[in-house]
Design an enzyme around this catalytic site. Structure first.
Site, short mmCIF file in Angstrom:
data_model
loop_
_atom_site.label_atom_id
_atom_site.label_comp_id
_atom_site.label_asym_id
_atom_site.label_seq_id
_atom_site.Cartn_x
_atom_site.Cartn_y
_atom_site.Cartn_z
CG ASP A 107 -2.07 -0.86 1.40
OD1 ASP A 107 -2.31 -1.74 0.10
OD2 ASP A 107 -2.46 -1.06 2.10
NE ARG A 166 -4.35 -1.61 -4.61
CZ ARG A 166 -3.80 -1.96 -3.40
NH1 ARG A 166 -3.36 -0.84 -2.25
NH2 ARG A 166 -3.64 -3.26 -2.87
#
Ligand code: FAD
Length: 286
Positions: A107, A166
C-alpha cells in the site's frame, strides 16, 4: 468484539475469520487482498509481530485453495522506526509469500513515505517479480496515488519494472505543494494515468476505485489497448457491483482484519455522509 456495523467493512479480528470471508467472496468469483490492520508503529516489536503474522498468513493462503493475496503498509512493517527495519520485514514477507506462490501488494501511505516505498518495491520486484503476462501467482505490486504531483513520473519509471501497479485517487490529505487537492483534477489525473498505463504497461494494472467513471474508463482502455487489468474495491463498499463486474472482469476485494479495526472503520464511515447516518441510526437502535 467487532460491532455488526463495523463487520461490513472489516472481516473480523482473526486470520481464520478473514479467510472464511475470502472463501465466501471466492464463491462469487471475487479474489481477495487480505490486509492485517496496523500502521505507524513506532516500536520494533509491533512491526516484527505483524511481519510474523503476514508470514503465517501467506503460508495459510498458499496451502489452501483460496484465491487471495496480501497487502501490507510500509509503516506497519517499521518504516517510522527506520528504513532498514521496514526493508528487512518487507523482504521477509515477500520471500515467504514467494515460497507459497502468494502475491504481495505494498500500500502507499502519505507522501513522506513514497520514495522509501517505491525504492523497496523496485528492488523486490527485480528479485521476486514476475512479468505480469506470466502465469505465476507470486510477485509484488505497489500503489500509486493520482493526487500526488510526482505520480506521472513515477508511473513512467515503473512501466518496465516486473510487477503490478494499483492506481488510486489517494487517501491522504496532502499539502498543495505536493498534491492536487481539487477532486475533479484528481479524477482527471487518475484517468490520464490509467490511459498511460494501459498503453505502456505489459499488464499488471489495477484500478483501486469505487467510482463508476474510473471503472468505465479502465474498461474502455482495456477494450482499446487489450492490456490485462483488475478492478479492486474495498470490503463493504459497492459489493453487489463487485459481484456483477466479476462476471466479466478480474475483481479483487480488499479484506481488512485484525484487532486494530477502529480507526479504519471510522475512516470508511466518514468518507460518506450516508454511512454516518446509518451509524447514527444503528447507535440509536433505529
Ligand atoms: P470516490 O469518489 O471517493 O467514491 C466513489 C463512490 O464510491 C462514492 O460516490 C460512493 O458511492 C462510493 N464510496 C466510496 N467510499 C465509500 C464508503 N466508504 N462507503 C460507501 N460508499 C463509498 N489509497 C491510498 O492512498 N493508498 C493505498 O494504498 C490505497 N489502496 C487502496 C486499495 C483499494 C482496493 C481501494 C479500493 C482503494 C485504495 N485506496 C488507497 C483509497 C483510494 O485512494 C481512495 O481514497 C478511495 O478508494 C476512495 O476513492 P474512490 O476512487 O473510490 O472514489
Amino acid at each position: 468484539m467487532i460491532p455488526p456495523l463495523a463487520r461490513r467493512f472489516v472481516a473480523g479480528e482473526s486470520p481464520a475469520v478473514a479467510l472464511e470471508h475470502v472463501r465466501t467472496i471466492n464463491e462469487r468469483e471475487v479474489s481477495a487482498i487480505v490486509n492485517l490492520l496496523g500502521e505507524h508503529y513506532d516500536d520494533r516489536a509491533s512491526a516484527r509481530a505483524d511481519a510474523e503474522e503476514y508470514r503465517e498468513l501467506v503460508r495459510d493462503i498458499g496451502t489452501s485453495p483460496l484465491d487471495a493475496c496480501i497487502s501490507v503498509k510500509p509503516t506497519q512493517l517499521g518504516l517510522d522506526v527506520g528504513e532498514a527495519v521496514f526493508r528487512d520485514h518487507l523482504e521477509s514477507v515477500v520471500a515467504a509469500a514467494a515460497e507459497h506462490d502468494v502475491f504481495v501488494w505494498i500500500d502507499m501511505e502519505d507522501h513522506t513515505t513514497t520514495d522509501a516505498t517505491l525504492e523497496a518495491y523496485v528492488d523486490l520486484a527485480e528479485e521476486y517479480g514476475t512479468e505480469p503476462s506470466s502465469d505465476a501467482e507470486a510477485g509484488v505490486g505497489v500503489c500509486l496515488q493520482a493526487n500526488l504531483r510526482r505520480t506521472r513520473e513515477d508511473a513512467e519509471r515503473l512501466a518496465d519494472v516486473p510487477g503490478k501497479v494499483r492506481f488510486v485517487k489517494g487517501a491522504y490529505d496532502e499539502p498543495a505543494d505536493v498534491a492536487y487537492t481539487d477532486p475533479e483534477r484528481i479524477d482527471r489525473e487518475l484517468e490520464t494515468l490509467l490511459t498511460y498505463a494501459f498503453e505502456e504497461f505489459d499488464g499488471g494494472i489495477a484500478v483501486g476505485s469505487h467510482d463508476p467513471a474510473m471503472i468505465d474508463h479502465a474498461i474502455d482502455c482495456h477494450e482499446e489497448y487489450g492490456t490485462d487489468f483488475e478492478i479492486q474495491m474495498l470490503m463493504g463498499v459497492r459489493e453487489s457491483r463487485q459481484y456483477d463486474l466479476a462476471t466479466d472482469y478480474e475483481v479483487a476485494q480488499y479484506v481488512p482484519y485484525g484487532d486494530r479495526w477502529l480507526s479504519y472503520f471510522y475512516r470508511r464511515l466518514s468518507e460518506r455522509k450516508e454511512n454516518l447516518i446509518l451509524a447514527g441510526r444503528a447507535l440509536l437502535g433505529r
